[in-house]
Design a protein around this motif. Sequence first.
Motif, PDB file in Angstrom:
ATOM      1  N   PRO A 259     -32.201   4.079   6.250  1.00 52.57           N
ATOM      2  CA  PRO A 259     -30.774   3.832   6.455  1.00 52.57           C
ATOM      3  C   PRO A 259     -30.514   3.061   7.744  1.00 52.57           C
ATOM      4  O   PRO A 259     -31.059   3.394   8.789  1.00 52.57           O
ATOM      5  CB  PRO A 259     -30.192   5.255   6.523  1.00 52.57           C
ATOM      6  N   GLU A 260     -29.653   2.048   7.647  1.00 52.36           N
ATOM      7  CA  GLU A 260     -29.409   1.185   8.795  1.00 52.36           C
ATOM      8  C   GLU A 260     -28.537   1.850   9.848  1.00 52.36           C
ATOM      9  O   GLU A 260     -28.492   1.401  10.987  1.00 52.36           O
ATOM     10  CB  GLU A 260     -28.750  -0.114   8.322  1.00 52.36           C
ATOM     11  N   GLU A 261     -27.833   2.925   9.486  1.00 48.58           N
ATOM     12  CA  GLU A 261     -26.922   3.552  10.421  1.00 48.58           C
ATOM     13  C   GLU A 261     -27.609   4.546  11.351  1.00 48.58           C
ATOM     14  O   GLU A 261     -26.967   5.144  12.189  1.00 48.58           O
ATOM     15  CB  GLU A 261     -25.796   4.244   9.645  1.00 48.58           C
TER      16      GLU A 261
ATOM     17  N   THR B 253     -33.738  11.697  15.996  1.00 43.13           N
ATOM     18  CA  THR B 253     -32.990  10.798  15.122  1.00 43.13           C
ATOM     19  C   THR B 253     -31.501  11.005  15.351  1.00 43.13           C
ATOM     20  O   THR B 253     -31.048  12.148  15.449  1.00 43.13           O
ATOM     21  CB  THR B 253     -33.315  11.081  13.641  1.00 43.13           C
ATOM     22  N   TRP B 254     -30.753   9.931  15.451  1.00 46.58           N
ATOM     23  CA  TRP B 254     -29.317  10.059  15.577  1.00 46.58           C
ATOM     24  C   TRP B 254     -28.638   8.781  15.118  1.00 46.58           C
ATOM     25  O   TRP B 254     -29.272   7.765  14.844  1.00 46.58           O
ATOM     26  CB  TRP B 254     -28.913  10.427  17.008  1.00 46.58           C
ATOM     27  N   SER B 255     -27.322   8.830  15.029  1.00 45.96           N
ATOM     28  CA  SER B 255     -26.533   7.706  14.546  1.00 45.96           C
ATOM     29  C   SER B 255     -26.490   6.594  15.582  1.00 45.96           C
ATOM     30  O   SER B 255     -26.555   6.827  16.785  1.00 45.96           O
ATOM     31  CB  SER B 255     -25.110   8.177  14.213  1.00 45.96           C
ATOM     32  N   LYS B 256     -26.369   5.365  15.086  1.00 48.57           N
ATOM     33  CA  LYS B 256     -26.267   4.224  15.992  1.00 48.57           C
ATOM     34  C   LYS B 256     -24.990   4.272  16.833  1.00 48.57           C
ATOM     35  O   LYS B 256     -24.881   3.590  17.849  1.00 48.57           O
ATOM     36  CB  LYS B 256     -26.308   2.917  15.201  1.00 48.57           C
ATOM     37  N   LYS B 257     -24.033   5.077  16.405  1.00 47.91           N
ATOM     38  CA  LYS B 257     -22.802   5.203  17.187  1.00 47.91           C
ATOM     39  C   LYS B 257     -23.094   5.811  18.559  1.00 47.91           C
ATOM     40  O   LYS B 257     -22.355   5.601  19.507  1.00 47.91           O
ATOM     41  CB  LYS B 257     -21.797   6.064  16.427  1.00 47.91           C
ATOM     42  N   ASN B 258     -24.173   6.595  18.644  1.00 48.12           N
ATOM     43  CA  ASN B 258     -24.550   7.205  19.922  1.00 48.12           C
ATOM     44  C   ASN B 258     -25.751   6.496  20.532  1.00 48.12           C
ATOM     45  O   ASN B 258     -26.576   7.117  21.186  1.00 48.12           O
ATOM     46  CB  ASN B 258     -24.886   8.690  19.709  1.00 48.12           C
ATOM     47  N   LYS B 259     -25.860   5.200  20.299  1.00 42.43           N
ATOM     48  CA  LYS B 259     -27.058   4.463  20.688  1.00 42.43           C
ATOM     49  C   LYS B 259     -27.305   4.455  22.194  1.00 42.43           C
ATOM     50  O   LYS B 259     -28.432   4.279  22.640  1.00 42.43           O
ATOM     51  CB  LYS B 259     -26.979   3.030  20.185  1.00 42.43           C
ATOM     52  N   ASN B 260     -26.271   4.622  23.000  1.00 39.43           N
ATOM     53  CA  ASN B 260     -26.459   4.606  24.446  1.00 39.43           C
ATOM     54  C   ASN B 260     -26.845   5.971  25.012  1.00 39.43           C
ATOM     55  O   ASN B 260     -27.051   6.107  26.208  1.00 39.43           O
ATOM     56  CB  ASN B 260     -25.185   4.102  25.136  1.00 39.43           C
ATOM     57  N   LEU B 261     -26.885   6.995  24.154  1.00 37.90           N
ATOM     58  CA  LEU B 261     -27.266   8.322  24.623  1.00 37.90           C
ATOM     59  C   LEU B 261     -28.745   8.327  24.967  1.00 37.90           C
ATOM     60  O   LEU B 261     -29.595   8.122  24.105  1.00 37.90           O
ATOM     61  CB  LEU B 261     -26.979   9.349  23.525  1.00 37.90           C
ATOM     62  N   PRO B 262     -29.130   8.558  26.241  1.00 40.49           N
ATOM     63  CA  PRO B 262     -30.552   8.520  26.585  1.00 40.49           C
ATOM     64  C   PRO B 262     -31.271   9.806  26.174  1.00 40.49           C
ATOM     65  O   PRO B 262     -30.663  10.869  26.056  1.00 40.49           O
ATOM     66  CB  PRO B 262     -30.543   8.372  28.110  1.00 40.49           C
TER      67      PRO B 262
ATOM     68  N   ASN C  31     -38.143   3.890  14.725  1.00 40.28           N
ATOM     69  CA  ASN C  31     -37.345   3.639  13.523  1.00 40.28           C
ATOM     70  C   ASN C  31     -38.108   3.864  12.217  1.00 40.28           C
ATOM     71  O   ASN C  31     -38.211   2.973  11.370  1.00 40.28           O
ATOM     72  CB  ASN C  31     -36.770   2.222  13.565  1.00 40.28           C
ATOM     73  N   ASN C  32     -38.663   5.065  12.087  1.00 38.28           N
ATOM     74  CA  ASN C  32     -39.338   5.483  10.852  1.00 38.28           C
ATOM     75  C   ASN C  32     -40.571   4.665  10.512  1.00 38.28           C
ATOM     76  O   ASN C  32     -41.015   4.661   9.358  1.00 38.28           O
ATOM     77  CB  ASN C  32     -38.373   5.444   9.660  1.00 38.28           C
ATOM     78  N   SER C  33     -41.164   3.978  11.485  1.00 42.70           N
ATOM     79  CA  SER C  33     -42.347   3.171  11.196  1.00 42.70           C
ATOM     80  C   SER C  33     -43.534   4.038  10.815  1.00 42.70           C
ATOM     81  O   SER C  33     -44.513   3.538  10.240  1.00 42.70           O
ATOM     82  CB  SER C  33     -42.708   2.309  12.417  1.00 42.70           C
ATOM     83  N   TRP C  34     -43.489   5.342  11.163  1.00 40.44           N
ATOM     84  CA  TRP C  34     -44.607   6.236  10.849  1.00 40.44           C
ATOM     85  C   TRP C  34     -44.578   6.727   9.406  1.00 40.44           C
ATOM     86  O   TRP C  34     -45.520   7.341   8.939  1.00 40.44           O
ATOM     87  CB  TRP C  34     -44.573   7.444  11.785  1.00 40.44           C
ATOM     88  N   ARG C  35     -43.493   6.480   8.696  1.00 37.88           N
ATOM     89  CA  ARG C  35     -43.401   6.952   7.320  1.00 37.88           C
ATOM     90  C   ARG C  35     -44.458   6.293   6.448  1.00 37.88           C
ATOM     91  O   ARG C  35     -44.661   5.078   6.500  1.00 37.88           O
ATOM     92  CB  ARG C  35     -42.021   6.638   6.747  1.00 37.88           C
ATOM     93  N   ILE C  36     -45.124   7.094   5.638  1.00 40.27           N
ATOM     94  CA  ILE C  36     -46.135   6.553   4.730  1.00 40.27           C
ATOM     95  C   ILE C  36     -45.432   5.795   3.606  1.00 40.27           C
ATOM     96  O   ILE C  36     -44.499   6.304   2.991  1.00 40.27           O
ATOM     97  CB  ILE C  36     -47.003   7.671   4.139  1.00 40.27           C
ATOM     98  N   LYS C  37     -45.881   4.588   3.356  1.00 39.15           N
ATOM     99  CA  LYS C  37     -45.280   3.757   2.314  1.00 39.15           C
ATOM    100  C   LYS C  37     -46.145   3.822   1.059  1.00 39.15           C
ATOM    101  O   LYS C  37     -47.341   3.573   1.110  1.00 39.15           O
ATOM    102  CB  LYS C  37     -45.119   2.316   2.804  1.00 39.15           C
ATOM    103  N   LEU C  38     -45.521   4.154  -0.035  1.00 37.65           N
ATOM    104  CA  LEU C  38     -46.227   4.283  -1.299  1.00 37.65           C
ATOM    105  C   LEU C  38     -46.701   2.910  -1.755  1.00 37.65           C
ATOM    106  O   LEU C  38     -45.919   1.957  -1.838  1.00 37.65           O
ATOM    107  CB  LEU C  38     -45.301   4.896  -2.344  1.00 37.65           C
ATOM    108  N   SER C  39     -48.001   2.785  -2.037  1.00 38.76           N
ATOM    109  CA  SER C  39     -48.568   1.513  -2.463  1.00 38.76           C
ATOM    110  C   SER C  39     -49.328   1.691  -3.767  1.00 38.76           C
ATOM    111  O   SER C  39     -49.520   2.812  -4.259  1.00 38.76           O
ATOM    112  CB  SER C  39     -49.527   0.985  -1.379  1.00 38.76           C
ATOM    113  N   ARG C  40     -49.766   0.590  -4.336  1.00 39.40           N
ATOM    114  CA  ARG C  40     -50.535   0.645  -5.574  1.00 39.40           C
ATOM    115  C   ARG C  40     -51.825   1.422  -5.363  1.00 39.40           C
ATOM    116  O   ARG C  40     -52.256   2.190  -6.228  1.00 39.40           O
ATOM    117  CB  ARG C  40     -50.837  -0.772  -6.066  1.00 39.40           C
ATOM    118  N   PHE C  41     -52.449   1.232  -4.203  1.00 40.27           N
ATOM    119  CA  PHE C  41     -53.691   1.953  -3.917  1.00 40.27           C
ATOM    120  C   PHE C  41     -53.460   3.462  -3.906  1.00 40.27           C
ATOM    121  O   PHE C  41     -54.253   4.225  -4.447  1.00 40.27           O
ATOM    122  CB  PHE C  41     -54.250   1.508  -2.562  1.00 40.27           C
TER     123      PHE C  41
END
Length: 279
Positions: free
Chosen positions: A32-34, A59-68, A167-177
């Motif tokens: 999700p882009e938000e 994980t949080w909403s982009k509305k709070n993007k400046n929250l450190p 940004n969820n880059s660690w999520r396993i992506k389902l592939s043909r293999f």
Amino acid sequence: MQETPQVATALADQTVLPDSSEKAASCLDNPPEETISIRFTNFVSANGHSFNFEPVVRTWSKKNKNLPIHIGRYTDKYNGGNVSAVVFRSKVVSRRHAQVFYEGGEWYVQDLGSSSGTFLNHIRLSPPCETSKPYHISNNDILQLGADYRGGEEMHYRCVRARIELNNSWRIKLSRFNLEEYNRVRSLISKATEGSKEDAPVSECCICLTPVLPCQALFVAPCSHTYHYWCIHPTLQKNHPYFNCFICRKYHDLSTPVEEGELELRELMKHATVVDKSP
């Protein structure tokens, strides 16, 4: 005696795959882009000396993007200040050591004047007790908090080394293999336990009673019964190298050399019936 490593607040990170593999792949490839997210995972260096901790996800909403996200040491008086903070029980980490924030579509890290230093890809961000400028961070960068004290012999005197995943880059992506290997394992299991039944139902882990699906860590016993590794690993650790299958009650020696197992398998294959489906 080593102290049990802990993180004060950590969120569970689970991937649930829908029935449709195409839909699953689409969901995983396009989060999700938000929302934005960051994960800290334990990075083991060549010397093996670092503070051990479970993966931490925020994980949080982009509305709070400046929250450190404040990063520091856990104490009875200071536990991070809010739920987004990440705190470690390491004595070489300052109570308010560093912060990570998201701004203008990019991620940044900043040292908050720690005494033992913050290192990004092995480069110190600022001198001791001085606040650094914000530094851009990218996916798979290595963040180090502090330096080992007394050689890092005790866990709470070790620095924290974390791999940053964005940004969820660690999520396993389902592939043909993934699907091909999953179907291959299903085929082996069904032939060993139910005959050569091609339309065998999806097998379940007999411990948690949930389906065995692609992209999951599995343990396949010599008798071909399959378990989720997360479910079975306490039993494997307790009884290693022996395993008594919960389903068929067969007793296995998991330390049997591969060569010995290969000879036994070849002997069995000599008497097996092979069906040739080629035209």
